[in-house]
Design a protein around this motif. Structure first.
Motif, PDB file in Angstrom:
ATOM      1  N   LEU A 170      -4.589   2.786  16.299  1.00  0.00           N
ATOM      2  CA  LEU A 170      -3.782   2.574  17.490  1.00  0.00           C
ATOM      3  C   LEU A 170      -4.306   3.407  18.658  1.00  0.00           C
ATOM      4  CD1 LEU A 170      -1.417   1.301  18.919  1.00  0.00           C
ATOM      5  CD2 LEU A 170       0.081   3.088  17.984  1.00  0.00           C
ATOM      6  N   ALA A 171      -4.690   4.672  18.384  1.00  0.00           N
ATOM      7  CA  ALA A 171      -5.248   5.529  19.439  1.00  0.00           C
ATOM      8  C   ALA A 171      -6.545   4.949  19.978  1.00  0.00           C
ATOM      9  CB  ALA A 171      -5.474   6.943  18.899  1.00  0.00           C
ATOM     10  N   PRO A 190       4.882   3.675  20.308  1.00  0.00           N
ATOM     11  CA  PRO A 190       4.641   3.056  18.990  1.00  0.00           C
ATOM     12  C   PRO A 190       4.025   4.010  17.972  1.00  0.00           C
ATOM     13  CG  PRO A 190       4.032   1.525  20.727  1.00  0.00           C
ATOM     14  CD  PRO A 190       4.368   2.828  21.409  1.00  0.00           C
ATOM     15  N   LEU A 191       3.413   5.102  18.451  1.00  0.00           N
ATOM     16  CA  LEU A 191       2.875   6.091  17.513  1.00  0.00           C
ATOM     17  C   LEU A 191       3.980   6.697  16.664  1.00  0.00           C
ATOM     18  CD1 LEU A 191       0.407   7.965  19.910  1.00  0.00           C
ATOM     19  CD2 LEU A 191      -0.257   6.615  17.921  1.00  0.00           C
ATOM     20  N   ARG A 226       1.999  17.713  16.214  1.00  0.00           N
ATOM     21  CA  ARG A 226       1.448  17.843  17.559  1.00  0.00           C
ATOM     22  C   ARG A 226       1.732  16.592  18.386  1.00  0.00           C
ATOM     23  NH1 ARG A 226      -4.933  18.097  18.857  1.00  0.00           N
ATOM     24  NH2 ARG A 226      -4.733  16.012  17.989  1.00  0.00           N
ATOM     25  N   THR A 227       1.614  15.418  17.766  1.00  0.00           N
ATOM     26  CA  THR A 227       1.860  14.170  18.479  1.00  0.00           C
ATOM     27  C   THR A 227       3.312  14.087  18.937  1.00  0.00           C
ATOM     28  OG1 THR A 227       0.160  13.078  17.150  1.00  0.00           O
ATOM     29  CG2 THR A 227       1.704  11.663  18.331  1.00  0.00           C
ATOM     30  N   GLU A 240       6.237   3.926  31.843  1.00  0.00           N
ATOM     31  CA  GLU A 240       4.949   3.234  31.856  1.00  0.00           C
ATOM     32  C   GLU A 240       4.090   3.641  30.659  1.00  0.00           C
ATOM     33  OE1 GLU A 240       4.314   2.619  36.658  1.00  0.00           O
ATOM     34  OE2 GLU A 240       3.747   4.532  35.738  1.00  0.00           O
ATOM     35  N   TRP A 241       3.869   4.960  30.515  1.00  0.00           N
ATOM     36  CA  TRP A 241       3.019   5.378  29.395  1.00  0.00           C
ATOM     37  C   TRP A 241       3.717   5.217  28.051  1.00  0.00           C
ATOM     38  CZ3 TRP A 241       5.157   9.095  26.445  1.00  0.00           C
ATOM     39  CH2 TRP A 241       5.951  10.089  27.028  1.00  0.00           C
ATOM     40  N   GLY A 242       5.060   5.262  28.063  1.00  0.00           N
ATOM     41  CA  GLY A 242       5.804   5.141  26.817  1.00  0.00           C
ATOM     42  C   GLY A 242       5.573   3.818  26.104  1.00  0.00           C
TER      43      GLY A 242
END
Length: 544
Positions: A54-55, A81-82, A13-14, A74-76
């Protein structure tokens, strides 16, 4: 308990979410917050500790109600890193591994029903499987609206409620249901990754029994659930009055039945049992609201109690169904009493802010009979058969049980429809249901279709009949989600129960199906006895 498949689900899902977002020009901040919120709770529950951490570290950077647009670059920086952690955690190639097949059980029927209101489908599926290995039946709601509907229609034995839901907050849901839940003695447990001291204090002040922090330790969680149900059982054994209506409850019903049967065996003193069902009560709730429905139940109890003798015993049997014991009374005399109450109650006017309405009821009567072996189950079955005759005779009437009713065929028809492109599945299900004869049904029709278009183009629907549709999630031409959308969009929901049949590679179908109105899902391969129990439970909860 196997957690690898749940880890695979979270990882899949991630990856899928990040891949989809990378193709978009921008993503709203509140969507990133919700993604991290769900990931934190689920990853920790299934043992992905580094991803959880991390989340948790990243989530505070994104507001839960901000509509600010974030570009991929920006969000990347925060979310990509996930992917490295996913690669480190992967012990095998990622495969869609489906939702849990928590449908097999040694027990014939679960003891308690638990409603989970939470939009994190991976966590919900994990909890569902874990709970259904015990004597629990689990209903799922991925939104507040769906959760409220199931709560009012099925009266679960316990509610697990998340704080963050897509349409309104869990606290708002709690405010709507806490009063009724307390009256019905339904424990509510908050389960959330949002667990600040202030949030917990507020939830406890509103009346929740427990507050469980995500990630969930499944062993402690299951022990807690068992503990709370034991406490609930002790509550139920300590009281004999139904707090919502003021009538006696099922505990006192059982005690009275035992006492009257014992007295009959010693003295031959006859008594009558009346089963009563308020007519079209679901429509009252849907039209005038559940508060009006509660007022009808309470007023009906007061009305009956004022119309019977001191020695008569009036009980709430369940939902909108009641029972009345009339000692030293034959069925013919009991019928006169009940019909008098019927006439007077049907003339009573209930008022809402906008309009007035009337309510009627149907009833069935049986009496203890000399020369026969008398037991509680037999008497209830006879009264129930007579009640069913009243309902199918036009409602608002009373019927006395006779042996002739056993041979009576009512016009009630339940259609079980299987839509699946797998011919073997259609053959197995059709064969198993061929001899299924649920109580109070004159006829059960079984039909099957190999595709969605074949089903939709057929003349399958009649407004006079009821339907249980077993719908495969993935089919050629038209998949199950599209078929479900057509069913829910074009036909009245109150006549149709939909159960999704799913393989282990269509997690997305389950998410969409529950959001779009599927009533339950079953994993292939499934246990036929469990499937039949689920169908019977859902059909008689929502259709009859």
């Amino acid at each position: 308990m196997t957690t690898r498949k749940y880890k695979d689900l979270v990882e899949q899902r991630t990856r899928q979410t990040l891949e989809e977002w990378s193709k978009l020009p921008s993503v709203e901040e509140k969507d990133i917050h919700r993604f991290l919120h769900n990931l934190k709770g689920t990853a920790g529950t299934v043992g992905l500790k580094e991803i959880e951490e991390l989340a948790e570290q990243t989530q505070p950077l994104f507001g839960d109600d901000s509509r600010k647009e974030w570009l991929p670059v920006e969000w990347g920086r925060y979310l990509y890193p996930l992917l490295a952690l996913l690669n480190d955690n992967a012990s095998s190639a990622l495969k869609p591994s489906g939702l849990p097949d928590g449908n097999k059980t040694e027990d014939a029927r679960p003891q308690y029903e638990i409603l989970i209101i939470d939009d994190d489908v991976q966590l919900v599926a994990y909890l569902k499987e874990s709970l259904e290995k015990n004597p629990y039946y689990v209903s799922i709601a991925l939104s507040a609206e769906r959760g409220l509907k199931i709560f009012y229609e099925s009266k679960p034995d316990m509610i697990l409620l998340d704080i963050m839901l897509p349409d309104q907050s869990g606290i708002e849901v709690l405010n709507q249901i806490i009063g009724k839940a307390k009256k019905e003695r339904i424990p509510i447990i908050m389960i959330s990754a949002e667990h600040s001291k202030e949030v917990q204090m507020h939830a406890y002040s509103l009346g929740v029994m427990d507050f469980i922090k995500k990630p969930v330790d499944i062993d402690i969680f299951l022990t807690l659930i068992q503990n709370r149900f034991e406490l609930k059982r002790e509550w139920q054994e300590s009281i004999i009055v139904d707090e919502l209506t003021g009538a006696f409850n099922r505990k006192h019903f059982n005690q009275t039945m035992k006492q009257l049967l014992s007295d009959y065996r010693r003295t031959n003193r006859v008594f009558s049992l009346v089963l009563i069902d308020l007519d079209h009560f679901k429509a009252i709730n849907d039209t005038y609201g559940h508060l009006a429905g509660d007022e009808v139940l309470h007023s009906f109890t007061e009305f009956v109690q004022a119309s019977i003798r001191l020695e008569d015993v009036f009980c709430r049997y369940g939902g909108e169904e009641f029972a009345l014991f009339l000692p030293n009374t034959e069925a013919s005399s009991a019928k006169l009493v009940v019909e008098r109450i019927q006439r007077r109650f049907s003339a009573k006017e209930f008022r809402t802010k906008k309009q007035a309405f009337n309510v009627t009821f149907s009833s069935g009567i049986t009496e203890v009979k000399a020369g026969e072996e008398q037991h509680a189950v037999k008497l209830v079955e006879e009264a129930d058969k007579a009640l069913y005759a009243s309902k199918h005779g036009g409602r608002n009437q009373t019927t006395i049980y006779t042996e002739q009713l056993l041979a009576t065929k009512f016009d009630s028809v339940l259609n079980v429809i299987i839509i699946d492109d797998d011919a073997l599945v259609r053959r197995i299900v059709t064969s198993e249901f061929a001899d299924w004869k649920p109580s109070n049904m004159a006829k059960v029709n079984i039909s099957s279709y190999a595709s969605g278009p074949e089903f939709l183009q057929s003349d399958w629907y009649s407004s006079e009949e009821k339907y249980v549709v077993l719908l495969d999630g993935i089919m050629p031409e038209l998949d199950g989600i599209e078929v479900l959308e057509r069913i829910r969009g074009n036909y009245p929901q109150e006549n149709i129960v939909v159960i999704m049949l799913t393989g282990r590679n269509n997690q997305a179908d389950i998410v969409h199906a529950l959001q779009m109105g599927a009533d339950d899902y079953v994993i292939k391969p499934f246990d036929m006895n469990e499937l039949m129990l689920r169908i019977e439970r859902l059909a008689f909860r929502f259709l009859f």
